[in-house]
Every structure is written in C-alpha cells, then in structure tokens.
Design a protein around this motif. Structure first.
Motif, short mmCIF file in Angstrom:
data_model
loop_
_atom_site.label_atom_id
_atom_site.label_comp_id
_atom_site.label_asym_id
_atom_site.label_seq_id
_atom_site.Cartn_x
_atom_site.Cartn_y
_atom_site.Cartn_z
N MET A 278 29.78 -23.15 -70.10
CA MET A 278 28.80 -23.26 -70.77
C MET A 278 27.36 -23.97 -70.46
O MET A 278 26.43 -23.90 -70.76
CB MET A 278 29.13 -23.83 -72.20
N HIS A 279 27.67 -24.79 -69.27
CA HIS A 279 26.72 -25.64 -68.71
C HIS A 279 26.15 -24.93 -67.42
O HIS A 279 25.22 -25.54 -66.52
CB HIS A 279 26.85 -26.80 -68.37
N LYS A 281 23.96 -21.81 -65.51
CA LYS A 281 22.97 -20.82 -65.71
C LYS A 281 23.40 -19.61 -66.26
O LYS A 281 22.62 -18.73 -66.91
CB LYS A 281 21.83 -20.55 -64.63
N TRP A 283 25.60 -18.74 -67.92
CA TRP A 283 26.34 -18.41 -69.35
C TRP A 283 25.47 -17.76 -70.15
O TRP A 283 25.82 -16.79 -70.99
CB TRP A 283 26.49 -19.88 -69.96
N GLU A 284 24.07 -17.92 -70.41
CA GLU A 284 23.26 -17.30 -71.11
C GLU A 284 23.23 -15.51 -70.72
O GLU A 284 23.11 -14.98 -71.42
CB GLU A 284 21.81 -17.89 -70.90
N ARG A 285 23.55 -15.23 -69.32
CA ARG A 285 23.45 -14.17 -69.00
C ARG A 285 24.90 -13.39 -69.61
O ARG A 285 24.36 -12.29 -69.51
CB ARG A 285 23.22 -14.12 -67.72
N ARG A 287 27.06 -14.65 -71.57
CA ARG A 287 28.07 -15.17 -72.87
C ARG A 287 28.40 -13.98 -73.81
O ARG A 287 29.34 -14.14 -74.48
CB ARG A 287 27.02 -16.12 -73.80
N ASP A 288 27.78 -12.84 -73.81
CA ASP A 288 28.20 -11.78 -74.50
C ASP A 288 29.14 -10.71 -73.84
O ASP A 288 29.46 -9.60 -74.35
CB ASP A 288 27.10 -11.05 -75.30
#
Length: 595
Positions: A278-279, A281, A283-285, A287-288
């Motif tokens: 989660m820390h 970069k 992760w945002e890409r 996470r789904d």
C-alpha cells in the motif's frame, strides 16, 4: 515380487456429480502392478462442476508410514475423517506413498492434474483396518467446464518407496505441458545468500566482501534477498511493488553487479512476485486488480488474470535483467496466487482468464520465455512448497522452505524435494549457525544437506578459523562427489524416522551418510569406492559387511579435513565399529581390478 492380487482394490468408483454432468471411468494396467484409472467428466454446455470423488480401498497390510510432499516431520497414518492432502500448481503435488517398515511401497498413487486444486486422501477406516482412498475434484471454486479428463496412476509393486516416487516424477514429466525446464550448470554450484546474514540491511560493499570470501570457499553465485528495494526494514511487504533500487542502500546497482561479476560470481536478485504494498506507487494503479488484500499488513496479492498485471511483472524482471546484468531471480511467494475461501471465479471485467491456476501458468510461462530470450542460462529459484511438477516447467532451482539453523529440518525438506524433482537443482535452505557453535556441530549444517546444493548465509569474516576451514573442506568434499550426491541413485531410508541413513551411488562410488546411531549394511562391489560420513555428534560408525574386505586403502578425516588415520583396511564379513570422528568421514578406495 508384485503384490498379490487379493491386496488389489476391487473397484475404482467416481462418486458425486449430478445435474448436467456425466462421468466415465476406464481402468487399464500397462504393466503388472500398475493401474491407470482414466476419468472423463462432460456436460452438454459449460457449467461450474459439482464435487466429484474417485474412491477406492486398500487393506492396511504391512503399511507403517505415509509419504507425501508436505509431510515434513509427520509421516503418520491419518484417520479417514481428516481433510487429506491438498495440492495445486503452486503448492505440493498430488501424490501419496504408503510404505512398509522396511521402506517398501505398498501403494503409491499420483494424479495427472497437477494444475488445479486437488485433495488426495488415504485415511484409516477404523472398522475394517483399510485405507479409504480418494481423489477429490472441484472442491474449490472452479470455472465453468464442459469436459475434464485426468488419470490416476496407482502403483502396487513391491519396490522401494523412493523408486516408485522416481517413476511418478518421470510419468509427470512425460505428460503434455509438463516438460521440466532446462537446468544450467550454474544452478548446481554452491551459493552465498544474504538473507540470514544480512536480512534487509544490505549495502554493496559488505555484500561484495562476503562474495569475495565465499568465492574463495567455493561459492559461485550470490543471491541478494529482500531489502534492496526499500528503506523500510520492518520485514513486511507494504513497500513492495515498484521494484526500484533504494539508492540510499545501493547507489548504483549496475556497478555493484559488475563488481560481483569481476569476482567471478553470478548475481541473483529477490522479488516477491504477487505482493504490491500500500506504500508503493503501483498500489494506486492496481488496487482494484487484487485477488485479495491483507489489510492488517498493508499489502495485496495481484490478480494474474488481468493481462496488464502479467505485462507489468514480466516487464520488471526483463528490465532488471537487461539493465543490471542479472543472472537469475529468486521469485518468492508464488504460492500466494490463490482465490480466498468462498470467493467465486470472476468473469470479464478486463480479465482474459477465469481460472487463477491457468493465469499463473501463463504468467510464469511468459516470464521464462522472455528471460530466456535474453539469457538462455537464466536461473530461477522457487521455494518449498511450490516445487511440484508444474513449477518444474519454469523453475530450475527448488529450495527447502525456511528452517534457520535447523539442520535436521533442512535434511528432511531437501530429501523430500529430491524424491520428486528429477534433474531440477534442489537447494538447501540457507545455512547459518553461531560462531561459538562447536566446529563439529556447525559441520552438521553442511553434512545434513549433502544431497542438495548448499547455500551459505553467515558473515564469513566473523567465523573462527576452524569454522572457515571446516566450510572449505565440506564444500570441497561436496564438489568432488557432486555427481554421485546429486545424480547417483538416491536411497533415503526410513522416512518415518526422518531419514537417519541416506545412500547415493553410481558404478564407481557409494556414499553413505549416517545421521543417527544405527548399523550401515554394506554390500560393496569390488570396483566401488566407499565413502562413509558420520553425520552425528558421536564418535564411531557401525557397519555390517555382507562380504569380507580383503585389503583396501583407507583414510579417515575429521570435520575440518585433517587426516586422523591412513592405513590398509582388512575386515571380515559381519559387524564392525569404525572410529570415524563426529562429523568426520572415512574414504575407502576401490579394490584392485586385477584380482
């Protein structure tokens, strides 16, 4: 001789199913004592299959132990109400061997489907003193199918259990899609690992100094483990996923790898394949696009059914190999690619696979294709328990699961892997011990893994001089006899006692390692040399000679390779005590060929 017919099961039955599904069973016996049970499940249109079980019975006659790939220290018989032994492509393998007190197989069965989740059972039915055996299919979430075919191989022959298991791995290797990966020679060389000696506190100068010392002792590759990619040393995976070098630890990875190469060593690097923290970069890409997340620990497991996930992971390894000149990869936690319990197989949404195992197969197949295009000799290490037949397609190094400082566990785990791995290089878990350990005790770390490739993971400059001498001797011993230790006929006796005696042999040499106070029976050919290793902390080894030894040159060494006795040995048939020191060795030359 083959087991008598009255001990053969009367019938194999496929139970369960229903609805739109039809099932057939066909049995053939290609040789005396071996049954091939072919099953076929069909439906008029694709549907999620119900649970099926292929069941049969076997009397518990002269059976005293059970071997399966994840047995570890438990070789006991389980009652039939227990859950059985689970496997899939990234965990264990669908094989069970029921053996006698003298190590003879009484029934060894294996299943051809090594990709999908399978449950093997061989449980004691108390009322009848029989094994109730089963192969359970589709117990976990399964994509819709309209046809499924697989084969159960049941071996009833009266053979050593290890020979039956060797035939199982050969059978698997010959099945479509299960051809094992080629193994480069470098995978059979001793290695230095940074994990136990450095953990995440890695920096290039210290690694290079250990490489210099390790190279002098006989190590040919360094495996740099977790820590190179993060400033966080908390031992979790919340910062994994970007796989960028932490510049504060390693300012110039390419220059660092080049310096190791100039020392004459190859360089492998660790990656936790499925984890994105989660820390990071990434992760945002992504996470789904997770199979699941471990919220309390701060990371998720990516879903390989998405093609962009596979492209991302493959690109990371490909770029690292090209930019840094890596010789191999330690690909960790591949066994985490699983659907959580109760979660169904999603369809669509950007996924190009429904089945997770099939997506993992595509991911790893593409990884190997792309990396071999850069370096055909690339080394890939996988860790127990993802060391089954499917993993042999991609990995050429199988390492025992973590068992720090536990020489007995390392012995058990490496031998368990060896029994099903053919020519795939089997590696010991990294060897570590305290510098104040008596040198004879420290030597047992190496002696217990003589039948695997050793990996050293201690700060070599902190070892006392006698320990360094001991390591140098045993690595030299291992290299001298490697062809027999790794490629000879392997006979690990008494798995129920955790292999107290192991023998490997070829036409010219026989090597026996005694790990417990027992009697070693020797029936030696005149042309064979005999090497006996005392893998205990007690002095002396007992042998039983089937024929006399008229006159042979004999040399006894201690755990550091110092010669303590050199003489001509003459012994009559019968039982004798040999004065081999603790963690020492006796080398008995081959007899004269002119007799």
């Amino acid at each position: 001789m083959p087991i008598s017919n009255h001990l053969r099961p009367d019938a194999y039955q496929l139970t369960g199913g229903g609805g739109n599904f039809q099932a057939t069973v066909n049995v053939e016996s290609p040789e005396d004592g071996v049954d091939l049970v072919h099953i076929r499940v069909t439906a008029s249109e694709p549907e999620t299959p119900p649970v099926f079980q292929l069941i049969w019975k076997h009397p518990i006659a002269d059976i005293h132990g059970v071997w399966h790939p994840n047995g570890y220290r438990n070789r006991g018989l389980a009652p039939d109400w227990t859950g059985g032994y689970k496997s899939n492509s990234t965990n264990s393998a669908p094989v069970v061997s029921l053996f006698s007190g003298n190590g003879r197989s009484r029934m060894t069965f294996a299943f051809s489907d090594t990709l999908n989740p399978i449950v093997c059972k061989a449980g004691v039915h108390e009322e009848s003193a029989e094994f109730h055996c089963a192969i359970r299919l589709f117990q976990e979430p399964t994509p819709p199918i309209d046809c499924y075919e697989a084969t159960l191989r049941v071996d009833y022959r009266d053979l050593p259990y290890y020979d039956c298991l060797s035939e199982v791995q050969q059978w698997w290797s010959g099945l479509p899609g299960l051809l094992p990966s080629p193994v480069p020679q470098s995978a059979y060389e001793p290695m230095y690992s940074t994990w136990y000696s450095f953990h995440q506190d890695v920096e290039p100068e210290s690694i290079e100094e250990q490489c210099r010392l390790a190279k002098d002792l006989g190590c040919e590759t360094v495996i740099v483990d977790d820590g190179w990619q993060t400033a966080n040393n908390a031992r979790g995976y919340a910062y994994c996923g970007d796989w960028e070098v932490n510049a504060d630890k390693i300012p110039d990875m390419k220059a660092h790898v080049d310096r190791v190469h100039r020392l004459g060593m190859k360089y492998m690097l660790w990656y936790s394949v499925p984890y994105v923290g989660m820390h990071s970069k990434a992760w945002e890409r992504f996470r789904d696009k997770m199979l699941y997340t471990v919220e309390s620990r701060g990371w998720g497991v990516v879903d390989p059914r998405f093609p962009e996930i596979r492209r991302y992971l493959i690109g990371i390894y490909e770029q690292a190999m090209r930019e840094w000149g890596l010789d191999g990869f330690k690909l960790d936690f591949v066994d985490s690619f699983n659907l959580p319990e109760g979660k169904q197989c999603e369809v669509g949404g950007g996924r190009d696979f429904v089945s997770v195992p099939e997506a993992v197969d595509r991911l790893m197949s593409d990884v190997m294709e792309r990396l071999r295009a850069i370096n055909p000799e690339v080394m890939i290490e996988f860790r127990q328990s993802y060391v089954g037949p499917y993993m042999r397609k991609y990995g050429n190094m199988f390492r025992a699961a973590d068992c720090p400082n536990d020489s007995l566990e390392n012995r058990v785990r490496t031998l368990d892997i060896r029994l099903l791995s053919g020519n795939t290089a089997v590696h010991a878990d990294m060897l570590m011990w305290h510098p104040e350990d008596p040198v004879e005790s420290a030597a047992l770390q190496l002696i217990n893994v003589l039948f695997a490739v050793p990996q050293i993971s201690v700060k070599l400059d902190r070892l006392p001089a006698d320990h360094v001498k001991m390591v140098a001797y045993w690595l030299a011993f291992w290299r001298e006899y490697r062809s027999v230790l790794l490629n000879g006929r392997l006979e690990p006796y008494h798995p129920e006692l955790l292999y107290p005696l192991v023998v490997a042999s070829d036409a010219n040499k026989r090597i026996a390692v005694v790990y417990h106070r027992t009697v070693l029976t020797i029936d030696l050919e005149e042309s064979q040399a005999m090497i006996i290793v005392n893998g205990t902390r007690s002095g002396g080894v007992y042998i039983e000679l089937m024929t006399e030894i008229e006159s042979r040159t004999m040399e006894i060494k201690d755990c550091m390779g110092n010669v303590v006795e050199s003489s001509e040995l003459r012994l009559s048939a019968g039982i004798h005590a040999l004065e081999i020191p603790p963690a020492g060795v006796m080398i008995l030359a081959a007899g004269r060929s002119d007799k």
